[in-house]
Each structure stands twice: as structure tokens, then as C-alpha cells.
Design an enzyme around this catalytic site. Structure first.
Site, PDB file in Angstrom:
ATOM      1  N   THR A  70       1.518  -4.567   4.399  1.00 35.04           N
ATOM      2  CA  THR A  70       1.157  -4.656   5.624  1.00 35.04           C
ATOM      3  C   THR A  70       0.814  -6.107   5.993  1.00 35.04           C
ATOM      4  O   THR A  70       0.933  -6.628   6.873  1.00 35.04           O
ATOM      5  CB  THR A  70       0.281  -3.804   6.390  1.00 35.04           C
ATOM      6  OG1 THR A  70      -0.856  -3.960   5.679  1.00 35.04           O
ATOM      7  CG2 THR A  70       0.943  -2.397   6.323  1.00 35.04           C
ATOM      8  N   ASP A  71       0.260  -6.890   4.972  1.00 35.99           N
ATOM      9  CA  ASP A  71      -0.650  -8.089   5.284  1.00 35.99           C
ATOM     10  C   ASP A  71       0.301  -9.103   5.663  1.00 35.99           C
ATOM     11  O   ASP A  71       0.035  -9.853   6.404  1.00 35.99           O
ATOM     12  CB  ASP A  71      -1.377  -8.570   4.075  1.00 35.99           C
ATOM     13  CG  ASP A  71      -2.425  -7.558   3.697  1.00 35.99           C
ATOM     14  OD1 ASP A  71      -2.869  -6.757   4.763  1.00 35.99           O
ATOM     15  OD2 ASP A  71      -3.205  -7.552   2.602  1.00 35.99           O
ATOM     16  N   THR A 108       0.742  -1.121   0.117  1.00 39.15           N
ATOM     17  CA  THR A 108      -0.036   0.038   0.008  1.00 39.15           C
ATOM     18  C   THR A 108       0.919   1.347   0.109  1.00 39.15           C
ATOM     19  O   THR A 108       0.558   2.343  -0.438  1.00 39.15           O
ATOM     20  CB  THR A 108      -0.985  -0.124   1.249  1.00 39.15           C
ATOM     21  OG1 THR A 108      -1.801  -1.160   1.051  1.00 39.15           O
ATOM     22  CG2 THR A 108      -1.831   1.139   1.184  1.00 39.15           C
ATOM     23  N   SER A 155       1.401  -7.424  -0.866  1.00 36.90           N
ATOM     24  CA  SER A 155       1.933  -8.531  -0.036  1.00 36.90           C
ATOM     25  C   SER A 155       1.196  -9.625   0.258  1.00 36.90           C
ATOM     26  O   SER A 155       1.463 -10.787   0.817  1.00 36.90           O
ATOM     27  CB  SER A 155       2.706  -8.120   1.169  1.00 36.90           C
ATOM     28  OG  SER A 155       1.893  -7.832   2.408  1.00 36.90           O
TER      29      SER A 155
END
Ligand code: ASP
Length: 321
Positions: free
Chosen positions: A94-95, A14, A61
Site C-alpha cells: 500500500t505504501d 502486506t 513497497s
């Protein structure tokens, strides 16, 4: 003395995402803006000292996989070996950030800082969080004595061993659970609260680039009404290890437990972790399944895969496990 370089590796996420509307914080496409373009939007960053950048991948990710991990580990190894390089910053989605952080800490165990950073809002947002997170990550990477793999988000520094994404959209989306963060970045200065991440079990000597196929390790979960069905299906597919995300202190429904013990007797490696976000599984004498040594299910999976890789390498060189 000439200031040493910082390397910034872009992998997507992101932090490099774009939306059609500035008011849209969640309906965006991740991994659109190249790392050089991203850095060009933050002039203060170049002013903080010499920086070189490289695009390692450009992905959301959620789609992270072994190929990108292998490439990333190779670039991290390469730059860490350069005496002119003080540390590395990696921009990441972030995932799966906590998985990449744990993977890199396990395979690189760096004496220099390797700082993963991210954003919860795309570049196009009215108030994007990426630029500040990047500035904070650079401050951590330049901090004297910094070492090991850490994650920086929303002014907080987390160890690769403890960090977990705990919120789907808030800017402060990560937690270190009851271990607590390593520190905070306050107006460009790090306030250190505890030690940098330490080596887990000595340096790992895994030649990541030589791994032709990763051992298949999957995660199953305990819940009301759980059965042995998933375990049987996975064992039928030739899985080599299973991590069970148990309830509470790693407890497992009797039906699922029967399936796991059956798989274990057939040679599948079983590791018991917990669904709980805080704390760790405390083993009891006579437990039939190994516990995850405080690792979350996703990190226990990576640890088990690396153990199997090391075991395979030993067998191929010495003939013994
Ligand atoms: N799906 C995005 C990713 O992990 C989410 C993010 O970066 O915040 O790349």
C-alpha cells in the site's frame, strides 16, 4: 466464446505478508507468500474464470524503485498486447501503490484494465483483507468496458490519477480526495460513478527498458522556518528537477523560494504542488514557477522524471530539446 484470461502479477506487499501471531495486524514482514500460494488460498477466484499468475518482484513497497517499475511496465506491456488477455491485476504494497499506479498509467495508458490491489493486514491475520480485495480487483478487471490503471481497496475503486494512501493502518486506507472514487464493488458487482482514467497527454512513447539512469528529481517541502539549505544541497548533487510540496495554494517561504528560483535560473526544473490532500494549486498570472497540474507531490515527481526522460530521448535523436 472462450472467456479471455486475466493475468495476476505479484509484487509483494502486506497482501503477501506474514506475522508470527494471528492477532498481530502491524508487526509482520511484508512480501513473504508467493503469488501462486496466495491465489491458492482463494478458490472462488479460480472459479471466476481463467487466470494466469506471475511473480514480478517480492518486496515491501516502501522499497519500490525504478528497476521493479521497469520490469513491471515490461510485463504489463507484454500481457496487454495478448488478445487473449482481458486485463491485469497487480498485487502491491500500500505504501507506494499510488506512485506505481500513476507510473503505469503514464507509461502504458492501457485500453484494457490494469487493477492494482493490496491489503492492510497480512495473510496470517485473524481477518485478512487481502482475499476480498483480490476478489474485488478481479471483478473490476472483468467488468465490460473497464480500462486504464485503477486501484481497488476496501470495496472502493480509485483512479491512478487521484488515489492517495491517507491512513497508516485502517482497512479503508485510500482516498481519491475531492475527485471522488470511480466506483464501488458491491458483492462482486461494480457500481460505476464516473469515467475510467484517461490518457494525460496522448500516448507516451518511452522505451522504459532503454533507460540506463533515471533523471534525479527530488521533493522538498515548505513549512514554518523553511530555508534554501535542502535546495542548495540537492543542486550541489546535480539534481535535474525539484518538486516543492508547498503550503496551501502552493505557497513557499521566501527563503526557500529564493533558493528554488536560483536553482531554476541555473537550469533545474521546478514544479510547485501542495501539501494539502484535497484540491489543486490554482496558478496566478505571473507565477514564477510551474504548477503540478493537480498532481500530488509524489506524482508530480514521476511526471517530471518522465518529461526529462522524453526530453533526453528527443535530444539524442534530433539534437533538439
Ligand atoms: N509496507 C507495506 C508495503 O507497502 C505496507 C502495505 O502493503 O500495506 O508493502
Amino acid at each position: 466464446m472462450k472467456p479471455r484470461k486475466l493475468v495476476i502479477l505479484g509484487t509483494g506487499g502486506t497482501i503477501a505478508g506474514q506475522a508470527a501471531l494471528a492477532s498481530d495486524n502491524i508487526g509482520y514482514t511484508a512480501a513473504q507468500v508467493g503469488i501462486e500460494q496466495l491465489l491458492a488460498t482463494i478458490p472462488a477466484l479460480a472459479a471466476s474464470g481463467p487466470v494466469i499468475s506471475e511473480q514480478v518482484s517480492q518486496i515491501d513497497s516502501k522499497d519500490m524503485g525504478f528497476d521493479v517499475w521497469a520490469q513491471l511496465a515490461a510485463r504489463v506491456h507484454h500481457f496487454l498486447a495478448d488478445d487473449d488477455v482481458h486485463g491485469i491485476v497487480i498485487t502491491h504494497g500500500t505504501d507506494t501503490l499510488e506512485e506505481t499506479a500513476f507510473f503505469l498509467q503514464s507509461v502504458c495508458q492501457p485500453d484494457k484494465p490494469v487493477v492494482l490491489t493490496c491489503a492492510m493486514r497480512p495473510v496470517t491475520a485473524l481477518a485478512p483483507d487481502g482475499p476480498q480485495n483480490l476478489m474485488d480487483a478481479v471483478a473490476v478487471a472483468r467488468h465490460p468496458g473497464a480500462c486504464g490503471v485503477v486501484a481497488v481497496c476496501a470495496g472502493t475503486v480509485h483512479s491512478a490519477l487521484d488515489v492517495q494512501k491517507v491512513h497508516p493502518y485502517k482497512l479503508d486506507a485510500f482516498s481519491s480526495g475531492d475527485a471522488g472514487p470511480i466506483g464501488y464493488v458491491e458483492e462482486g458487482r461494480l457500481r460505476l460513478l464516473r469515467n475510467w482514467p484517461v490518457a494525460l497527454a496522448g500516448k507516451r512513447d518511452i522505451a522504459i527498458e532503454n533507460i540506463a539512469s533515471w533523471p534525479r528529481v527530488e521533493i522538498v517541502m515548505n513549512y514554518a522556518g523553511a530555508s534554501a539549505l535542502m535546495v542548495e544541497a540537492l543542486v550541489g548533487q546535480g539534481v535535474r528537477g525539484l518538486v516543492v510540496a508547498g503550503t496551501g495554494n502552493g505557497t513557499v517561504h521566501e527563503a526557500l523560494q529564493a533558493g528554488l528560483l536560483h536553482a531554476q535560473a541555473a537550469g533545474v526544473r521546478i514544479v510547485r504542488s501542495t501539501r494539502c490532500v484535497d484540491g489543486r494549486v490554482l496558478p496566478l498570472p505571473g507565477n514564477a514557477m510551474a504548477d503540478s497540474q493537480g498532481l500530488s507531490p509524489v506524482k508530480a515527481r514521476i511526471a517530471l522524471m518522465l518529461e526529462l526522460v522524453a526530453q533526453d530521448a528527443r535530444i539524442s535523436t534530433t539534437g533538439q530539446a
